[in-house]
Every structure is written in C-alpha cells, then in structure tokens.
Write a protein that holds these residues in place. Structure first.
Motif, PDB file in Angstrom:
ATOM      1  N   VAL A 367      -5.961  15.928   3.922  1.00 31.47           N
ATOM      2  CA  VAL A 367      -6.895  14.907   4.396  1.00 31.47           C
ATOM      3  C   VAL A 367      -6.147  13.873   5.236  1.00 31.47           C
ATOM      4  CG1 VAL A 367      -8.579  13.148   3.734  1.00 31.47           C
ATOM      5  CG2 VAL A 367      -8.373  15.229   2.367  1.00 31.47           C
ATOM      6  N   SER A 368      -5.038  13.374   4.706  1.00 29.86           N
ATOM      7  CA  SER A 368      -4.237  12.381   5.440  1.00 29.86           C
ATOM      8  C   SER A 368      -3.742  12.949   6.765  1.00 29.86           C
ATOM      9  CB  SER A 368      -3.046  11.930   4.579  1.00 29.86           C
ATOM     10  OG  SER A 368      -3.492  11.316   3.389  1.00 29.86           O
ATOM     11  N   TRP A 369      -3.364  14.233   6.771  1.00 37.86           N
ATOM     12  CA  TRP A 369      -2.874  14.882   7.979  1.00 37.86           C
ATOM     13  C   TRP A 369      -3.953  14.880   9.055  1.00 37.86           C
ATOM     14  CZ3 TRP A 369      -4.229  19.318  10.729  1.00 37.86           C
ATOM     15  CH2 TRP A 369      -3.285  19.780  11.653  1.00 37.86           C
ATOM     16  N   TRP A 370      -5.186  15.154   8.669  1.00 37.89           N
ATOM     17  CA  TRP A 370      -6.285  15.167   9.634  1.00 37.89           C
ATOM     18  C   TRP A 370      -6.586  13.770  10.164  1.00 37.89           C
ATOM     19  CZ3 TRP A 370      -8.956  18.452  12.583  1.00 37.89           C
ATOM     20  CH2 TRP A 370      -8.772  19.817  12.363  1.00 37.89           C
ATOM     21  N   PHE A 371      -6.461  12.760   9.325  1.00 36.96           N
ATOM     22  CA  PHE A 371      -6.656  11.386   9.792  1.00 36.96           C
ATOM     23  C   PHE A 371      -5.687  11.086  10.925  1.00 36.96           C
ATOM     24  CE2 PHE A 371      -9.217   8.565   6.804  1.00 36.96           C
ATOM     25  CZ  PHE A 371      -9.982   9.629   6.323  1.00 36.96           C
ATOM     26  N   ARG A 372      -4.430  11.497  10.749  1.00 37.95           N
ATOM     27  CA  ARG A 372      -3.425  11.251  11.782  1.00 37.95           C
ATOM     28  C   ARG A 372      -3.687  12.128  13.007  1.00 37.95           C
ATOM     29  NH1 ARG A 372      -0.163  11.576   7.122  1.00 37.95           N
ATOM     30  NH2 ARG A 372       0.531  13.683   7.730  1.00 37.95           N
ATOM     31  N   LYS A 373      -4.102  13.368  12.780  1.00 41.04           N
ATOM     32  CA  LYS A 373      -4.277  14.324  13.860  1.00 41.04           C
ATOM     33  C   LYS A 373      -5.332  13.876  14.866  1.00 41.04           C
ATOM     34  CE  LYS A 373      -5.046  19.277  14.698  1.00 41.04           C
ATOM     35  NZ  LYS A 373      -3.717  19.485  15.305  1.00 41.04           N
ATOM     36  N   ILE A 374      -6.433  13.294  14.360  1.00 45.84           N
ATOM     37  CA  ILE A 374      -7.513  12.905  15.274  1.00 45.84           C
ATOM     38  C   ILE A 374      -7.368  11.465  15.775  1.00 45.84           C
ATOM     39  CG2 ILE A 374      -9.106  14.542  14.215  1.00 45.84           C
ATOM     40  CD1 ILE A 374     -10.497  12.144  12.894  1.00 45.84           C
ATOM     41  N   GLY A 375      -6.302  10.777  15.322  1.00 48.78           N
ATOM     42  CA  GLY A 375      -5.997   9.463  15.875  1.00 48.78           C
ATOM     43  C   GLY A 375      -6.634   8.284  15.165  1.00 48.78           C
ATOM     44  N   LEU A 376      -6.954   8.423  13.864  1.00 48.66           N
ATOM     45  CA  LEU A 376      -7.464   7.277  13.102  1.00 48.66           C
ATOM     46  C   LEU A 376      -6.299   6.367  12.748  1.00 48.66           C
ATOM     47  CD1 LEU A 376      -9.942   9.145  10.707  1.00 48.66           C
ATOM     48  CD2 LEU A 376     -10.544   7.711  12.663  1.00 48.66           C
ATOM     49  N   ASP A 377      -6.494   5.056  12.839  1.00 50.10           N
ATOM     50  CA  ASP A 377      -5.400   4.126  12.523  1.00 50.10           C
ATOM     51  C   ASP A 377      -5.559   3.534  11.125  1.00 50.10           C
ATOM     52  OD1 ASP A 377      -7.560   2.576  13.040  1.00 50.10           O
ATOM     53  OD2 ASP A 377      -6.590   1.267  14.508  1.00 50.10           O
ATOM     54  N   PHE A 378      -6.296   4.230  10.271  1.00 47.04           N
ATOM     55  CA  PHE A 378      -6.362   3.861   8.854  1.00 47.04           C
ATOM     56  C   PHE A 378      -6.243   5.130   8.016  1.00 47.04           C
ATOM     57  CE2 PHE A 378     -10.596   3.994  10.763  1.00 47.04           C
ATOM     58  CZ  PHE A 378     -11.253   4.957   9.992  1.00 47.04           C
TER      59      PHE A 378
END
Length: 472
Positions: A367-378
């Motif tokens: 889940v955290s990896w996908w947050f970073r992958k799509i460019g979320l800053d939280f």
C-alpha cells in the motif's frame, strides 16, 4: 512460525481469555502481556505443587521452590565447606540454584534433579561440587544476541498465548531486535543499550527499545531502558484535507493513463485494488492490515449492510468492531462496493497466510509503495489521522470517534489531536464561527417573522373591525 500442535504452554493458556483492549498502544499491549505472564506463573505454581506431592510420596527428601523466576532445590545437606556449623549438627537446609527457569520445561528438569539429589542424600554420597555450589551457572558463558534470537520465539510463547495478534506482536519484537542489533554481540545489557544509542532517528530508537525490552524480559536480561520509554514528540505528518484526498483518488487513474505499454498482462489492472484500498482507508480511517486480515466481503456487499459498515476481524490489533464511514458519498464516488475490486482483494489475500505477520506486512507495505508510485505526498496512516481530525471538525463525540477507529480515548486525544495543523484549526474555528453566525441569522429571521406575524394579526383585527362597522 513454530507449529502450535499440542504445545503444553498453549494448552496452559486454553482457559485464558485475554483482557479486551481497544488500545493499540504499547500500554495496552503491556497490560495483556502482564496478564498472560501472571496466568502462566499461576499454572507453573499449580504444577509445582503437584511435583512436590510426587516427591513427598516417593519419600524424596527434596522439595522445589520458585524464586524470582527460577526454580530451586531445597534440602537439608552437609555443611558447605565455606559455612560454619553454628548448630553443631553438621547439616543445614539449603536452597540450590541450578539456573533452572520457572516454566513448564524447567519443572520437568527440576523434578529430575530433585530425584537425583534425593538418591545422593539417601546413599550418603552427596558432595559439594561446582554444580551444587552454583559455579557452573557462574562459569556459563553469555550467549550471543543471534543465538538468543534463534530461541526467541519458543521462549516468548512460553509466557504468551499464541494468537494471530500475539504472533504479530512477536514479529514486531523479533524483526526490530534483529534489525537494530549485531547478532554476533554478546547478549549483555551494555551491548543492547549501545545498539539503541547508535540509532539516529528518535522514533526508530523508541521502537527498537520497545522490542529489545521484550527480548530482555524473555531471557531475563537485567536492563534499564526507561530513558527511551517516552514516545518522541518531533515526528511530522502531512495530513491531507478532504479536497486533497478526493484529488488523490484520481492519481491512480492518471497512473494508468500515463504508464508505458510494457505492463505484465497479469497485473495490468492491479492498480484498481490499491485504488480501492486508498478509498477504504479514507472513508473508514482503518489500519491498512484491517482490510487484509479475514475481511468479511459478503457483509460489505450485502444489501442488509444499510449502515455501510466495514467489519474488522477479531484477529486484528485491537479486536473486532464495525467501523462506520465518514463522507458516505465517497463510497459511491470511489466505487468501493464494486464486486470486481473485492474479487481482486480475495485473490490477493488467498495467496497469503493470515496468521503470518510477515506476509500481512508485505501487503501493507505494498500500500505504501503505491502511495509513493502515484506521487502522493502523504502516507496510508495519514488518512487515519485525517479521519480523526474530520470527525473532530464535524463535532462527533471523542468516545464515538475513538471506538470507530479501534483505540482508547486516551490514544485518540494524545496521538491524533496533536496533528491538528494551523490550517485544520482555522477550518474548525471558521466552521464553528459560521455555525454560530448561522444560528444568529436564524434568530434574527425568527424575530422578524414574529414581528411580521404580529403586524398581520393587527391588520386582520383592523379589517374585522371595519367589516363589523359597515354591517352595522
């Protein structure tokens, strides 16, 4: 993890119902651990009584006692070479410490040693040697941290009931102790504290200390970690606003549209599962693993679920609960009850063993990896904090909000409310002021309406009087 089978320690825990806790904090976990240690000690003392009855029936002139977590042999023996024969009998009662732990395995060893000592006494062949003088225990070399880590799981579950939650807790302790220490170092308090001191980040240091504390307690290593027991205050979070959360969901589709063509056909639609996960975390403020541990998918899709609650399984961190949504409209906007996404969830967790903390952790890390992958800053947990703040702004009672998130009021107020940023405070205060202004406007309108009503009544009365006058 070790196969539970018919382990005697887990059988001893069969009649224990761990204290319920809606507190996922270290304090809440410590309460449960203390209850289990006390339960196991009671079981050991009960078995100790049976062992001493057997020794008495066999006319063995030795008993066993428990002292500070160890078992000792008690017997009347010839005076030690270093003692004085003050009574002139040539004999004295001694407690012999043979470095035997006060657990169920230790009881078996102690009983065997008691019979052996009893034979020596009966045959008048007892002699004070290194074993009975305790010198063997003193001479025993310290084990390395790596050697103890190999025994950690087996020893830990001699004092803890093995459940999904305790498996997860143990993995937390094991993985962090292994990560932050040198396996080749001797397992001494000095070396363990030195390992903690080498950690730069305050939160990592705090988490390492928690894990090493459990490690030391398991192996009875005397250590003082009180210096690291207070959680750091200098952690920062980027709590998203509702507008930012709504914008974030679009980034998943943006990723799909902008990615290259070299995508494995088997995973080309996997982004939809993580988009669904993002939406569920936003709507319910869940911990990520609460979506992956035995999810009740049938209930989520059921027509009977009119309140649109998500059932958190009892094996999760703070037990079972039904979580209510904030911004129910998001459930429809984010398409969170689409059976296609739930099939993807079923497939994802079918590959995992829900009793294995490492595998569940791999999903949450994804889940955290996908947050970073799509460019979320939280981060995923920031959505949980955002839920708590949103509940506060909407005026939801703290107890109701805390219960919905699955933790105590204390954790809710101490942990979540401190992330109330200046912008969030402005929003809350403006909403409160606007709400008050709305009330004032309504009051003024009511006064005007009453005055208008009185005027109309006076007009009606006047018309009535004129009508009566004309008729007369």
């Amino acid at each position: 993890m070790i196969n539970q089978g018919k382990d005697k320690y887990q059988q001893a825990f069969a009649d224990l119902e761990p204290v319920s806790s809606t507190d996922g904090s270290f304090f809440g976990s410590s309460q449960q651990a203390q209850q289990q240690r006390e339960h196991m000690r009671t079981k050991v003392l009960q078995e100790l009584e049976k062992v001493n009855l057997r020794l008495k029936s066999a006319k063995t002139k030795v008993t066993i006692r428990e002292s500070n977590g160890s078992l000792q042999l008690r017997a009347t023996l010839p005076i030690k070479p270093t003692d004085k024969d003050t009574n002139g009998t040539g004999r004295k009662q001694y407690n012999l410490s043979l470095n035997i732990p006060a657990n169920l395995d230790g009881l078996k060893t102690a009983e065997e040693e008691a019979y052996e000592l009893g034979k020596l006494i009966a045959r008048h062949t007892f002699e004070w040697n290194d074993k009975y003088l305790g010198n063997e225990a003193i001479k025993k070399d310290f084990k390395t941290i790596g050697e103890l880590l190999e025994q950690f799981e087996e020893e830990y579950f001699k004092t803890h009931k093995r459940t999904t939650k305790s498996e997860h807790t143990f993995f937390y302790y094991f993985s962090r102790t292994k990560r932050f220490t040198n396996s080749k170092d001797l397992a001494t308090a000095e070396n363990l504290i030195s390992s903690i001191e080498k950690i730069d980040k305050e939160w990592a240091k705090y988490n390492a200390a928690r894990a090493i504390s459990a490690f030391c307690m398991t192996f009875k290593i005397a250590i003082d970690l009180s210096k690291y027991s207070k959680s750091p205050e200098n952690n920062t979070r980027n709590i998203p606003t509702d507008a930012e959360i709504a914008a974030g969901i679009i980034k998943f589709e943006n990723y799909r549209n902008s990615r290259g063509n070299q995508v494995n056909q088997n995973v080309q639609n996997s982004w939809q599962l993580w988009r669904w996960t993002y939406g569920m975390l936003s709507v319910f403020g869940l911990r990520p693993r609460e979506l992956f541990i035995n999810p009740d998918i049938n209930w989520w899709l059921s027509e009977e679920n009119t309140d649109l609650t998500w059932k958190v399984h009892k094996d999760c961190k703070t037990g079972e609960r039904q979580a209510l949504p904030l911004h129910r409209q998001w459930i429809e906007d984010f398409d969170l009850r689409n059976p296609q996404y739930l099939e993807m969830l079923t497939t994802a967790i079918a590959k995992k063993d829900n009793t294995n903390h490492a595998e569940i952790t791999a999903l949450t890390q994804r889940v955290s990896w996908w947050f970073r992958k799509i460019g979320l800053d939280f981060k995923p947990y920031d959505l949980r904090h955002a839920w708590a703040i949103r509940a506060h702004i909407l005026g939801i009672p703290i107890k109701a909000a805390a219960d919905n998130l699955g933790h105590s009021v204390q954790v809710h107020t101490q942990t979540y409310q401190r992330w109330f940023s200046l912008d969030m405070r402005k929003l809350a205060m403006n909403q409160a002021v606007n709400k008050r202004n709305e009330v004032e406007v309504i009051k003024e309108e009511n006064i005007k309406l009453r005055m208008e009503n009185e005027r109309l009544k006076m007009e009606i009365d006047k018309l009535k009087m004129e009508l009566v006058y004309k008729q007369s």
